[in-house]
Design a protein around this motif. Sequence first.
Motif, short mmCIF file in Angstrom:
data_model
loop_
_atom_site.label_atom_id
_atom_site.label_comp_id
_atom_site.label_asym_id
_atom_site.label_seq_id
_atom_site.Cartn_x
_atom_site.Cartn_y
_atom_site.Cartn_z
N GLU A 193 35.51 36.11 44.25
CA GLU A 193 36.86 36.23 44.80
C GLU A 193 37.24 37.69 45.00
O GLU A 193 37.88 38.04 46.01
CB GLU A 193 37.85 35.53 43.87
CG GLU A 193 37.68 34.02 43.84
CD GLU A 193 38.49 33.36 42.74
OE1 GLU A 193 39.18 34.09 41.98
OE2 GLU A 193 38.44 32.11 42.63
N GLN A 219 32.60 33.30 39.60
CA GLN A 219 33.59 32.91 40.61
C GLN A 219 34.63 34.00 40.80
O GLN A 219 35.04 34.30 41.93
CB GLN A 219 34.27 31.60 40.19
CG GLN A 219 35.34 31.11 41.14
CD GLN A 219 34.81 30.84 42.54
OE1 GLN A 219 33.68 30.36 42.69
NE2 GLN A 219 35.60 31.15 43.56
N LEU A 220 35.06 34.64 39.71
CA LEU A 220 36.03 35.74 39.80
C LEU A 220 35.45 36.90 40.60
O LEU A 220 36.14 37.47 41.47
CB LEU A 220 36.41 36.21 38.40
CG LEU A 220 37.30 37.46 38.33
CD1 LEU A 220 38.64 37.22 39.02
CD2 LEU A 220 37.51 37.89 36.88
N GLN A 238 28.74 34.19 32.84
CA GLN A 238 29.21 32.82 32.81
C GLN A 238 29.84 32.44 34.15
O GLN A 238 30.37 33.29 34.87
CB GLN A 238 30.20 32.60 31.66
CG GLN A 238 31.43 33.49 31.68
CD GLN A 238 31.26 34.75 30.86
OE1 GLN A 238 30.21 35.39 30.89
NE2 GLN A 238 32.32 35.12 30.13
N PRO A 239 29.79 31.14 34.51
CA PRO A 239 30.21 30.69 35.84
C PRO A 239 31.62 31.09 36.25
O PRO A 239 31.86 31.42 37.42
CB PRO A 239 30.06 29.17 35.77
CG PRO A 239 28.98 28.96 34.75
CD PRO A 239 29.19 30.04 33.72
N ASN A 240 32.58 31.07 35.32
CA ASN A 240 33.95 31.41 35.71
C ASN A 240 34.07 32.88 36.11
O ASN A 240 34.87 33.23 37.01
CB ASN A 240 34.94 31.07 34.60
CG ASN A 240 34.72 31.88 33.33
OD1 ASN A 240 33.58 32.03 32.88
ND2 ASN A 240 35.79 32.38 32.74
N ILE A 241 33.28 33.76 35.50
CA ILE A 241 33.32 35.17 35.87
C ILE A 241 32.57 35.39 37.18
O ILE A 241 32.97 36.24 37.99
CB ILE A 241 32.74 36.06 34.75
CG1 ILE A 241 33.51 35.82 33.44
CG2 ILE A 241 32.80 37.52 35.14
CD1 ILE A 241 34.99 36.11 33.53
#
Length: 231
Positions: free
Chosen positions: A173, A169-170, A164-167
């Motif tokens: 980072e 991004q994580l 999923q997109p939020n992971i």
Amino acid sequence: MLSIRGLNQYYGASHTLRDIQLDIQSGRVFCLMGRNGVGKTTLLNTVLGLLPAQSGDIEFKGAAIDRLATEDRVAQGIGYVPQGRMIFPDLSVMENLRVALAGRRGGDSKIPQQIFDFFPVLAEMADRRGGDLSGGQQQQLAIGRALVLEPSILLLDEPCEGIQPNIVQLIAEVIQRLRSEQGLSVLLVEQKLPFARSVADDFAIMDRGAVVATGAMDELSESLVGEYLTV
């Protein structure tokens, strides 16, 4: 950091790697790109010793490693996160992390705190079975397991696949922090171009087992994308 010269590999009669020449510099993220089936995963597996090389040289931190067993290459400081994650589904999160301690240099039996700083969910779900985690959580566990070894270079094979997109991004980072804060080198296989552009310093494109283009990531042209990366 990692130098590959004249690397050739065969699978039966198929010439899967063709005279590969690559240099991954210390403290940089190098992205290996190309369509499915061009040899990217085969290259990572050959670097790690999971597949035999027919010819060529692999040097890591200035020393030849192409005759070393996989466990010895890992002990030299090569971490690996395979495509599909390959965690142990019946072991807990903490047990998955502890498994990696066996390959750690110096025999330290403590899991580095930085792993839980990067991926807090691993501390929250320490007793949860690996197979009960979501895909994104399993990917964090797979990366955390590789980082237990405190490697000098991290091989990452399609870390964004099915995540999923939020992971995503994580993970971006974390890669950026590992590079900037610890000088970690990363050899990344990735097909998602926005992710690759956001984290990588350098790139190489593979086609039919050969490297057909290399350069700094900001030199990756639309013509190369259209010719070798567009599906």
